[in-house]
Design a protein around this motif. Structure first.
Motif, PDB file in Angstrom:
ATOM      1  N   GLU A  13      19.255  12.770  13.046  1.00 19.36           N
ATOM      2  CA  GLU A  13      19.598  13.993  13.778  1.00 19.36           C
ATOM      3  C   GLU A  13      18.391  14.889  14.016  1.00 19.36           C
ATOM      4  O   GLU A  13      18.539  16.069  14.312  1.00 19.36           O
ATOM      5  N   ASN A  14      17.182  14.345  13.865  1.00 16.77           N
ATOM      6  CA  ASN A  14      15.961  15.135  14.021  1.00 16.77           C
ATOM      7  C   ASN A  14      15.467  15.088  15.467  1.00 16.77           C
ATOM      8  O   ASN A  14      14.383  14.587  15.752  1.00 16.77           O
ATOM      9  N   HIS A  15      16.275  15.615  16.362  1.00 14.98           N
ATOM     10  CA  HIS A  15      15.877  15.647  17.767  1.00 14.98           C
ATOM     11  C   HIS A  15      14.656  16.541  17.898  1.00 14.98           C
ATOM     12  O   HIS A  15      14.496  17.527  17.177  1.00 14.98           O
ATOM     13  N   ALA A  16      13.752  16.188  18.789  1.00 14.86           N
ATOM     14  CA  ALA A  16      12.457  16.851  18.889  1.00 14.86           C
ATOM     15  C   ALA A  16      12.329  17.598  20.215  1.00 14.86           C
ATOM     16  O   ALA A  16      13.027  17.299  21.181  1.00 14.86           O
ATOM     17  N   THR A  17      11.389  18.541  20.243  1.00 15.39           N
ATOM     18  CA  THR A  17      11.149  19.345  21.440  1.00 15.39           C
ATOM     19  C   THR A  17       9.731  19.109  21.938  1.00 15.39           C
ATOM     20  O   THR A  17       8.767  19.224  21.170  1.00 15.39           O
TER      21      THR A  17
END
Length: 143
Positions: free
Chosen positions: A32-36
């Motif tokens: 769940e570590n979506h990145a930007t």
């Protein structure tokens, strides 16, 4: 026919294949570590999409989730597919977490894994010289 990267699942915390980019968000294919994305542009990669960085201030922020904090961990691995240019000396490929971990290209075209916490610092260079403008799979293992 296009090759597909294989995902090793045992012990995996996060994986960003870059094949699911929505606006400036990169989907974590595993967790769940979506990145930007900050500044980098989408480009053609070794397997599907890639990101092209300007070498100055572009980066991807993966957040500070506790699953990405390797402080006190005895073993972990970081890896990436990279394609560097001649002007990419001393650039971090990855740098994350409360434990400072960097996988970097050195000024003499070697790969280096760098790990530092409040008490210790470790640096290990690769034996192989990097070839610019060629896709290379780089892996750093801390044991």
């Amino acid at each position: 026919m296009e090759e597909k990267a294989k995902l090793v699942e045992k012990g995996l915390v996060s994986s960003w294949s870059l094949n699911e980019i929505k606006g400036k968000t990169v989907t974590d294919d595993w967790g769940e570590n979506h990145a930007t994305i900050d500044g980098a542009e989408t480009a053609k990669g070794k397997y599907g999409n890639a990101l092209q960085f300007d070498g100055q201030d572009d980066y991807v922020n993966c957040g500070l989730d506790s699953s990405l904090d390797f402080t006190g961990k005895d073993t972990f691995t970081v890896e990436a597919w990279v394609k560097t240019t001649q002007d990419a000396d001393n650039r971090d490929i990855m740098h994350f977490g409360n434990l400072e971990v960097a996988l970097s290209k050195t000024a003499i075209n070697l790969w280096q894994i760098y790990v530092r916490d409040d008490d210790n610092e470790r640096r290990v260079n690769s034996d192989n010289v990097l070839t610019d403008n060629k896709w290379t799979h780089v892996v750093g293992v801390v044991e």
